[in-house]
Design an enzyme around this catalytic site. Structure first.
Site, PDB file in Angstrom:
ATOM      1  N   GLN A 174      18.799  54.724  30.935  1.00  0.00           N
ATOM      2  CA  GLN A 174      18.104  54.777  29.641  1.00  0.00           C
ATOM      3  C   GLN A 174      19.010  54.940  28.415  1.00  0.00           C
ATOM      4  OE1 GLN A 174      14.528  57.200  27.339  1.00  0.00           O
ATOM      5  NE2 GLN A 174      14.701  57.511  29.507  1.00  0.00           N
TER       6      GLN A 174
ATOM      7  N   GLU B 189      18.928  62.904  32.107  1.00  0.00           N
ATOM      8  CA  GLU B 189      18.166  63.483  30.991  1.00  0.00           C
ATOM      9  C   GLU B 189      18.031  65.011  31.015  1.00  0.00           C
ATOM     10  OE1 GLU B 189      16.288  62.028  28.231  1.00  0.00           O
ATOM     11  OE2 GLU B 189      16.220  64.158  27.825  1.00  0.00           O
TER      12      GLU B 189
ATOM     13  N   ASP C 216      18.607  61.158  26.771  1.00  0.00           N
ATOM     14  CA  ASP C 216      18.840  59.726  26.986  1.00  0.00           C
ATOM     15  C   ASP C 216      18.733  58.896  25.711  1.00  0.00           C
ATOM     16  OD1 ASP C 216      19.329  60.056  29.655  1.00  0.00           O
ATOM     17  OD2 ASP C 216      17.327  59.507  30.320  1.00  0.00           O
TER      18      ASP C 216
ATOM     19  N   GLY D  80      10.656  76.053  11.327  1.00  0.00           N
ATOM     20  CA  GLY D  80      11.240  76.289  10.007  1.00  0.00           C
ATOM     21  C   GLY D  80      10.604  77.499   9.373  1.00  0.00           C
ATOM     22  N   GLY D  81      10.427  77.445   8.056  1.00  0.00           N
ATOM     23  CA  GLY D  81       9.856  78.585   7.346  1.00  0.00           C
ATOM     24  C   GLY D  81       8.334  78.572   7.320  1.00  0.00           C
TER      25      GLY D  81
HETATM   26  N1  COA Z   1      29.875  44.957  39.432  1.00  0.00           N
HETATM   27  C1  COA Z   1      30.512  45.760  40.279  1.00  0.00           C
HETATM   28  N2  COA Z   1      30.438  47.102  40.230  1.00  0.00           N
HETATM   29  C2  COA Z   1      29.664  47.624  39.263  1.00  0.00           C
HETATM   30  C3  COA Z   1      28.958  46.840  38.334  1.00  0.00           C
HETATM   31  C4  COA Z   1      29.096  45.435  38.437  1.00  0.00           C
HETATM   32  N3  COA Z   1      28.472  44.610  37.616  1.00  0.00           N
HETATM   33  N4  COA Z   1      28.279  47.645  37.497  1.00  0.00           N
HETATM   34  C5  COA Z   1      28.545  48.889  37.899  1.00  0.00           C
HETATM   35  N5  COA Z   1      29.383  48.896  38.955  1.00  0.00           N
HETATM   36  C6  COA Z   1      29.905  50.032  39.680  1.00  0.00           C
HETATM   37  C7  COA Z   1      30.851  50.867  38.852  1.00  0.00           C
HETATM   38  O1  COA Z   1      32.128  50.303  38.805  1.00  0.00           O
HETATM   39  C8  COA Z   1      30.805  52.181  39.599  1.00  0.00           C
HETATM   40  O2  COA Z   1      31.589  52.111  40.760  1.00  0.00           O
HETATM   41  P1  COA Z   1      32.650  53.268  41.224  1.00  0.00           P
HETATM   42  O3  COA Z   1      31.935  54.551  41.102  1.00  0.00           O
HETATM   43  O4  COA Z   1      32.942  52.874  42.636  1.00  0.00           O
HETATM   44  O5  COA Z   1      33.834  53.211  40.360  1.00  0.00           O
HETATM   45  C9  COA Z   1      29.340  52.213  40.007  1.00  0.00           C
HETATM   46  O6  COA Z   1      28.864  50.891  40.017  1.00  0.00           O
HETATM   47  C10 COA Z   1      28.459  52.935  38.963  1.00  0.00           C
HETATM   48  O7  COA Z   1      28.661  54.216  39.110  1.00  0.00           O
HETATM   49  P2  COA Z   1      27.879  55.279  38.227  1.00  0.00           P
HETATM   50  O8  COA Z   1      27.725  54.857  36.827  1.00  0.00           O
HETATM   51  O9  COA Z   1      28.602  56.564  38.417  1.00  0.00           O
HETATM   52  O10 COA Z   1      26.425  55.253  38.907  1.00  0.00           O
HETATM   53  P3  COA Z   1      25.560  56.387  39.587  1.00  0.00           P
HETATM   54  O11 COA Z   1      24.289  55.730  39.956  1.00  0.00           O
HETATM   55  O12 COA Z   1      26.304  57.086  40.660  1.00  0.00           O
HETATM   56  O13 COA Z   1      25.323  57.445  38.409  1.00  0.00           O
HETATM   57  C11 COA Z   1      24.607  58.138  36.248  1.00  0.00           C
HETATM   58  C12 COA Z   1      24.362  57.208  37.434  1.00  0.00           C
HETATM   59  C13 COA Z   1      23.616  57.732  35.175  1.00  0.00           C
HETATM   60  C14 COA Z   1      24.383  59.586  36.671  1.00  0.00           C
HETATM   61  C15 COA Z   1      26.066  57.950  35.735  1.00  0.00           C
HETATM   62  O14 COA Z   1      26.251  56.606  35.436  1.00  0.00           O
HETATM   63  C16 COA Z   1      26.402  58.783  34.507  1.00  0.00           C
HETATM   64  O15 COA Z   1      26.616  59.982  34.586  1.00  0.00           O
HETATM   65  N6  COA Z   1      26.508  58.125  33.346  1.00  0.00           N
HETATM   66  C17 COA Z   1      26.914  58.766  32.113  1.00  0.00           C
HETATM   67  C18 COA Z   1      25.798  59.560  31.504  1.00  0.00           C
HETATM   68  C19 COA Z   1      24.532  58.765  31.388  1.00  0.00           C
HETATM   69  O16 COA Z   1      24.487  57.775  30.716  1.00  0.00           O
HETATM   70  N7  COA Z   1      23.501  59.245  32.088  1.00  0.00           N
HETATM   71  C20 COA Z   1      22.237  58.546  32.223  1.00  0.00           C
HETATM   72  C21 COA Z   1      21.457  58.615  31.079  1.00  0.00           C
HETATM   73  S1  COA Z   1      19.979  57.700  31.297  1.00  0.00           S
END
Ligand code: COA
Length: 416
Positions: free
Chosen positions: A17, A140, A169, A248-249
């Site tokens: 998000q 979130e 988010d 607020g106030g």
């Molecule tokens: N082709 C190949 N690999 C891809 C890709 C693509 N097109 N797009 C993503 N990937 C891979 C990345 O390289 C990564 O691989 P690695 O961990 O082996 O290096 C993986 O997919 C994505 O990992 P990540 O973003 O850590 O996904 P997750 O599902 O484990 O975690 C979150 C999800 C949201 C918790 C994490 O992305 C995060 O903390 N993001 C930052 C904060 C945030 O935005 N939170 C969400 C708010 S809605």
């Protein structure tokens, strides 16, 4: 009609998000947003909380409108090559992967700068760089807890509570959009791109600014006069949860209206604005309160504030929330009905202003979404459908100069 961000090309390496909310808004304002998704899978929200089998979930469609979708495995050499070409031709790359993922893919800030010194790389992470929790992945509610929202939301006799509003988010995405637009203006002056980083914790805390105000007041004075704990309760060392008190106030509270016993949203929010005290007393049929020493000033009223709210609830008992607001608005009293999602979805004013829009979709038929909350005199954002997974892969590759034969061989890169 030309749009302000026409000609700005954005590589949208976002998911879930926070990032998608940012790039969606930039797409509404005219940017060409190319969502890069993993072949075969795509953004995880395409599958999450589906209401129709095998059709993109609303979670995805409501955060990815007006974008193009390119499927590309950016961990494979051929995929990296395509991404490099895209970086050379784009203005902005937005990402919200877990910490270090972009670097692990080989696209460090140094490398991206080498490929395109004008590139703006915009990132969302849970915590800011160098933070002692900087390695954590964050969603979130984690951010709401880390940013001060949860400890200050809810009732004093209950646990910390998260808000339904996406403070971690979408709010972070909006901060990032401001950062990107600022970096674009800066680039016009310097010719150089830069890194823009926003953390979810910081963005939540930015919205909890008044609670940091209250912490400092509490430490100086030992009490907070606008909280329900004053003057009859006690205060600890940290800002307490204040229920539905006004921040607020102006004291305020959520008050019951006719039908509250069966309708969970038969309430209004009522604000006791100081200079509206006289009209409030007149509206309530309590003219004797106008000059009464126990009620005439905010300080005098505070010890009786819940008694005042009870009196207002007695007045509201035979009025629906809409009838109540219709009376109170004639007295210029700040108030609103507590609106349910059902009521908002069907609100004719929100439909007319384009805040709630119905968008046609190739698989779904149509769906409702929240359109641009920002209104311009010279721009009317047109909200279009979200793309199907990989819908624009061939088109984007052709734009990059790939021939149909080359695109055919790149299909391997796109396979799961
Ligand atoms: N082709 C190949 N690999 C891809 C890709 C693509 N097109 N797009 C993503 N990937 C891979 C990345 O390289 C990564 O691989 P690695 O961990 O082996 O290096 C993986 O997919 C994505 O990992 P990540 O973003 O850590 O996904 P997750 O599902 O484990 O975690 C979150 C999800 C949201 C918790 C994490 O992305 C995060 O903390 N993001 C930052 C904060 C945030 O935005 N939170 C969400 C708010 S809605």
């Amino acid at each position: 009609m030309s749009k302000p961000l026409d000609g700005i090309k954005i590589i949208d390496f976002t998911h879930v998000q926070a990032g998608p909310a940012c790039t969606q808004m930039l797409a509404w304002f005219g940017a060409d947003v190319i969502k890069v998704e993993r072949p075969g899978a795509g953004d995880v929200t395409r599958n999450q909380l589906r209401d129709i089998p095998n059709v993109d979930a609303l979670y995805f469609t409501m955060l990815n409108s007006n974008k193009r979708s390119l499927t590309l495995d950016t961990k494979k050499p051929e995929g990296k090559e395509v991404l490099e070409k895209l970086i050379r031709e784009s203005d902005v790359m937005v990402e919200n992967f877990g910490p270090g993922a972009l670097d692990r893919m080989g696209f460090t800030w140094e490398r991206i700068k080498e490929l395109n010194p004008k590139m703006i790389v915009a990132s969302v992470k849970g915590f800011s760089e160098g933070h002692h929790y900087g390695d954590l992945k964050v969603y979130e509610n984690v951010a709401q807890c880390a940013g001060g929202a949860a400890s200050t939301t809810g009732f004093w006799d209950g646990p910390p509570t998260v808000s339904a509003a996406a403070l971690g988010d979408s709010n972070t995405g909006m901060h990032l959009a401001i950062g990107i637009l600022t970096a674009l203006i800066s680039r016009d002056k310097t010719g150089k791109g830069q890194k823009v980083a926003v953390s979810m914790q910081d963005s939540v805390l930015n919205l909890c600014r008044v609670k940091l105000r209250d912490q400092q007041r509490l430490e100086r004075m030992g009490f907070l006069e606008e909280y329900p704990q004053y003057p009859h309760g006690t205060f600890g060392e940290a800002v307490p949860r204040g229920g539905n008190a006004g921040g607020g106030g102006q004291p305020g509270w959520v008050l019951k209206c006719k039908g509250w016993e069966t309708d969970p949203n038969a309430y209004i929010y009522f604000t006791v604005q100081d200079h509206a005290w006289e009209p409030i007393c007149r509206a309530l049929g309590k003219p004797e309160w106008i000059e009464h020493p126990d009620y005439a000033t905010p300080k005098a009223r505070q010890p009786h504030i819940f008694e005042i709210f009870k009196t207002i609830e007695a007045w509201l008992a035979d009025k629906t929330k809409f009838e109540a607001v219709d009376v109170l608005r004639t007295f210029d009293i700040p108030c609103s009905p507590v609106l349910s999602m059902k009521e908002l979805a069907n609100d004719p004013s929100l439909r007319a202003s384009g805040t709630i829009v119905e968008v046609p979709h190739k698989q779904r038929g149509s769906y409702l979404t929240v359109g641009s909350p920002i209104k311009f005199s010279d721009l009317k954002p047109e909200i279009k459908s979200s793309p199907l997974l990989g819908e624009h892969t061939d088109e984007v590759l052709a734009d990059l100069g790939y021939t149909p034969q080359q695109i055919a061989t790149l299909h391997e890169v796109r396979a799961v």
